[in-house]
Design an enzyme around this catalytic site. Structure first.
Site, PDB file in Angstrom:
ATOM      1  N   ASP A  70       3.979  30.558  13.321  1.00 27.25           N
ATOM      2  CA  ASP A  70       4.099  31.985  13.075  1.00 27.25           C
ATOM      3  C   ASP A  70       5.522  32.538  13.286  1.00 27.25           C
ATOM      4  O   ASP A  70       6.072  33.210  12.417  1.00 27.25           O
ATOM      5  CB  ASP A  70       3.095  32.687  14.016  1.00 27.25           C
ATOM      6  CG  ASP A  70       3.068  34.165  13.786  1.00 27.25           C
ATOM      7  OD1 ASP A  70       2.906  34.548  12.622  1.00 27.25           O
ATOM      8  OD2 ASP A  70       3.245  34.924  14.752  1.00 27.25           O
ATOM      9  N   ARG A 129      -2.729  30.602  22.184  1.00 24.62           N
ATOM     10  CA  ARG A 129      -2.530  31.926  22.806  1.00 24.62           C
ATOM     11  C   ARG A 129      -3.292  33.010  22.049  1.00 24.62           C
ATOM     12  O   ARG A 129      -3.885  33.883  22.643  1.00 24.62           O
ATOM     13  CB  ARG A 129      -1.039  32.296  22.804  1.00 24.62           C
ATOM     14  CG  ARG A 129      -0.316  31.790  24.012  1.00 24.62           C
ATOM     15  CD  ARG A 129       1.105  32.276  24.014  1.00 24.62           C
ATOM     16  NE  ARG A 129       1.856  31.703  22.899  1.00 24.62           N
ATOM     17  CZ  ARG A 129       3.090  31.239  22.979  1.00 24.62           C
ATOM     18  NH1 ARG A 129       3.721  31.306  24.123  1.00 24.62           N
ATOM     19  NH2 ARG A 129       3.714  30.745  21.949  1.00 24.62           N
ATOM     20  N   LYS A 157     -29.667  18.103  31.897  1.00 29.51           N
ATOM     21  CA  LYS A 157     -28.275  17.790  31.565  1.00 29.51           C
ATOM     22  C   LYS A 157     -27.524  17.400  32.836  1.00 29.51           C
ATOM     23  O   LYS A 157     -27.663  18.070  33.857  1.00 29.51           O
ATOM     24  CB  LYS A 157     -27.582  18.996  30.938  1.00 29.51           C
ATOM     25  CG  LYS A 157     -27.759  19.082  29.447  1.00 29.51           C
ATOM     26  CD  LYS A 157     -26.697  20.003  28.844  1.00 29.51           C
ATOM     27  CE  LYS A 157     -26.940  20.145  27.353  1.00 29.51           C
ATOM     28  NZ  LYS A 157     -25.949  20.980  26.699  1.00 29.51           N
ATOM     29  N   LYS A 158     -26.731  16.365  32.734  1.00 30.72           N
ATOM     30  CA  LYS A 158     -26.033  15.867  33.922  1.00 30.72           C
ATOM     31  C   LYS A 158     -24.617  16.415  34.063  1.00 30.72           C
ATOM     32  O   LYS A 158     -23.949  16.200  35.065  1.00 30.72           O
ATOM     33  CB  LYS A 158     -25.972  14.332  33.883  1.00 30.72           C
ATOM     34  CG  LYS A 158     -27.344  13.680  33.970  1.00 30.72           C
ATOM     35  CD  LYS A 158     -27.911  13.885  35.365  1.00 30.72           C
ATOM     36  CE  LYS A 158     -29.249  13.194  35.537  1.00 30.72           C
ATOM     37  NZ  LYS A 158     -30.129  13.929  36.457  1.00 30.72           N
ATOM     38  N   GLY A 182       7.156  25.770  18.497  1.00 28.03           N
ATOM     39  CA  GLY A 182       6.500  24.633  19.161  1.00 28.03           C
ATOM     40  C   GLY A 182       6.395  23.455  18.203  1.00 28.03           C
ATOM     41  O   GLY A 182       6.003  23.636  17.054  1.00 28.03           O
ATOM     42  N   ASP A 229      -1.668  24.964  16.355  1.00 28.03           N
ATOM     43  CA  ASP A 229      -2.624  26.071  16.554  1.00 28.03           C
ATOM     44  C   ASP A 229      -3.543  26.346  15.367  1.00 28.03           C
ATOM     45  O   ASP A 229      -4.558  27.012  15.515  1.00 28.03           O
ATOM     46  CB  ASP A 229      -1.865  27.367  16.881  1.00 28.03           C
ATOM     47  CG  ASP A 229      -1.226  27.322  18.252  1.00 28.03           C
ATOM     48  OD1 ASP A 229      -1.547  26.405  19.026  1.00 28.03           O
ATOM     49  OD2 ASP A 229      -0.404  28.196  18.551  1.00 28.03           O
ATOM     50  N   ASP A 276      -3.091  28.413  12.961  1.00 28.17           N
ATOM     51  CA  ASP A 276      -3.263  29.865  12.866  1.00 28.17           C
ATOM     52  C   ASP A 276      -2.371  30.520  11.815  1.00 28.17           C
ATOM     53  O   ASP A 276      -1.998  31.679  11.952  1.00 28.17           O
ATOM     54  CB  ASP A 276      -2.991  30.504  14.244  1.00 28.17           C
ATOM     55  CG  ASP A 276      -1.573  30.254  14.715  1.00 28.17           C
ATOM     56  OD1 ASP A 276      -0.882  29.396  14.132  1.00 28.17           O
ATOM     57  OD2 ASP A 276      -1.151  30.910  15.681  1.00 28.17           O
ATOM     58  N   HIS A 311       0.790  20.401  27.477  1.00 30.14           N
ATOM     59  CA  HIS A 311       1.631  19.934  26.372  1.00 30.14           C
ATOM     60  C   HIS A 311       1.291  18.544  25.858  1.00 30.14           C
ATOM     61  O   HIS A 311       1.866  18.130  24.838  1.00 30.14           O
ATOM     62  CB  HIS A 311       3.107  20.023  26.768  1.00 30.14           C
ATOM     63  CG  HIS A 311       3.599  21.449  26.772  1.00 30.14           C
ATOM     64  ND1 HIS A 311       3.302  22.320  27.786  1.00 30.14           N
ATOM     65  CD2 HIS A 311       4.304  22.158  25.862  1.00 30.14           C
ATOM     66  CE1 HIS A 311       3.840  23.506  27.519  1.00 30.14           C
ATOM     67  NE2 HIS A 311       4.446  23.431  26.355  1.00 30.14           N
ATOM     68  N   THR A 320       2.196  23.591  13.033  1.00 30.65           N
ATOM     69  CA  THR A 320       1.825  24.051  14.380  1.00 30.65           C
ATOM     70  C   THR A 320       0.476  23.454  14.733  1.00 30.65           C
ATOM     71  O   THR A 320      -0.383  23.316  13.852  1.00 30.65           O
ATOM     72  CB  THR A 320       1.742  25.594  14.468  1.00 30.65           C
ATOM     73  OG1 THR A 320       1.050  25.952  15.679  1.00 30.65           O
ATOM     74  CG2 THR A 320       0.982  26.225  13.312  1.00 30.65           C
ATOM     75  N   ARG A 333      12.968  27.853  20.462  1.00 32.39           N
ATOM     76  CA  ARG A 333      12.508  29.225  20.242  1.00 32.39           C
ATOM     77  C   ARG A 333      13.767  30.086  20.378  1.00 32.39           C
ATOM     78  O   ARG A 333      14.444  30.025  21.407  1.00 32.39           O
ATOM     79  CB  ARG A 333      11.451  29.605  21.278  1.00 32.39           C
ATOM     80  CG  ARG A 333      10.207  28.702  21.194  1.00 32.39           C
ATOM     81  CD  ARG A 333       9.030  29.309  21.896  1.00 32.39           C
ATOM     82  NE  ARG A 333       7.912  28.376  22.004  1.00 32.39           N
ATOM     83  CZ  ARG A 333       6.966  28.217  21.069  1.00 32.39           C
ATOM     84  NH1 ARG A 333       7.025  28.898  19.948  1.00 32.39           N
ATOM     85  NH2 ARG A 333       5.973  27.376  21.264  1.00 32.39           N
ATOM     86  N   SER A 384       8.348  30.959  13.317  1.00 35.81           N
ATOM     87  CA  SER A 384       9.277  30.363  12.348  1.00 35.81           C
ATOM     88  C   SER A 384       9.142  31.057  11.011  1.00 35.81           C
ATOM     89  O   SER A 384      10.135  31.306  10.308  1.00 35.81           O
ATOM     90  CB  SER A 384       8.961  28.875  12.158  1.00 35.81           C
ATOM     91  OG  SER A 384       8.706  28.278  13.392  1.00 35.81           O
TER      92      SER A 384
END
Ligand code: F6P
Length: 319
Positions: free
Chosen positions: A103, A171, A213-214, A11, A127, A129, A249, A125, A72, A105
């Site tokens: 990840d 994900r 709270k609205k 991505g 993410d 992560d 996206h 990325t 990918r 890659s």
């Protein structure tokens, strides 16, 4: 090392172009030739490889996406695909490779390393992560995109006194949800790393509404479930009407923030230095604002960790 290659894979993320620019310019500054491998590992297998010059990476530092394109690639998960990639690199006389991606890659870079080919991973990325780095290239820009959306949704949520469920990417990792939820003042944040209790979510929202709270904003990372599914469950449990917004996206595009451009420039240049030092099989990262590098194989074995302190803080601040 006289010739290196660079590719982007998986991505895309805003700031990848700044990283490509840094690799190319740093290498040429050191009298090393650079080859761009287009379309990620697909392009590597198919030999879509072109020499890059200083001017090839002009006017890209501020652009989202990746000038090298990305993909990918299923074939690269096989030994045959990896061998084809190495053959292409050898055919072009390319002695080391910088892989910019997430990840998947890194798995490709790890496979090449295990086959004895020097590779350095640069974490790109949205993410956030990748183990071994506090931040990945594109995360900051994606967060700002999400926050912009949350702020806008909050306006209409308040006007209509509604509950909104907003789905963000991630994900397997909840970083985008957690950081954007904290920065956007979301009432509830659902991340794949932590179980949630629907009754608890409902009672927290009701308490907020009782004190005036609205609006209520619930952020769901896509790895938990879809926003539509959560909204259905929520409505079944409460009878309350909700609206759903799936950001999708748009989180992956746009002009990279200053922070992502600087991070990409530093990491891209460091990757070239590592190849020059003969250190393949490494991945670069940033920790406490210092550049670090680590063994790509060992790093991938570690799980990515969410910041639980921040998760708990988000709960405390959204009462
Ligand atoms: O890895 C980045 C990411 O944007 C994830 O957050 C998301 O789940 C995935 O890519 C979407 O991938 P694709 O664009 O291939 O559907």
């Amino acid at each position: 090392m006289k010739k290196i290659g660079v590719l982007t894979s998986g991505g895309d993320s805003p700031g990848m172009n700044a990283a490509v620019r840094a690799v190319v310019r740093k290498a040429i500054f050191q009298n090393i030739e650079v080859y761009g491998i287009y379309q990620g590992y697909n392009g590597l297998i198919n030999g879509n490889i072109k020499k890059l010059e200083l001017g090839s990476v002009g006017d890209i530092i501020h652009r989202g996406g990746t000038m090298l394109y990305t993909a990918r690639c299923e074939e690269f998960k096989t030994k045959e695909g990896q061998q084809k990639g190495i053959q292409q690199l050898e055919k072009h006389g390319i002695e080391g490779l910088v892989v910019i991606g997430g990840d998947g890659s890194y798995q490709g870079a790890k496979a090449l390393t295990e086959l004895g080919y020097p590779c350095v991973g640069v974490p790109g990325t949205i993410d956030n992560d990748i183990p071994g780095t506090e931040y990945t290239i594109g995360f900051d820009t994606a967060l700002n995109t999400v926050i912009d959306a949350i702020d806008k949704i909050r306006d209409t949520a308040t006007s209509h006194e509604r509950t909104f469920v907003i789905e963000v990417m991630g994900r397997n990792a909840g970083d985008i949800a957690l950081w954007s939820g904290l920065a956007g003042g979301a009432e509830t944040i659902l991340i794949p790393e932590e179980k949630f209790d629907l009754n608890d979510v409902v009672s927290r929202l009701k308490k907020g509404q009782e004190r005036g709270k609205k609006h209520s904003v619930i952020i769901v990372a896509e790895g938990v479930m879809s926003a539509n599914e959560f909204a259905n469950r929520f409505t079944e449990a409460t009878g309350m009407d909700t609206r759903v917004s799936v950001l999708g996206h748009i989180q992956r595009g746009g002009t990279p923030t200053a922070s992502d451009r600087v991070l990409a420039s530093r990491l891209g240049a460091r990757a070239v230095e590592l190849l020059m030092e003969g250190k393949g099989g490494r991945a670069v990262g940033i920790e406490k604002n210092q550049l670090v590098d680590y063994d790509i194989i060992e790093a991938l074995a570690k799980p990515h960790q969410i910041d639980l302190e921040m998760y708990n803080l988000s709960k405390e601040l959204s009462i």
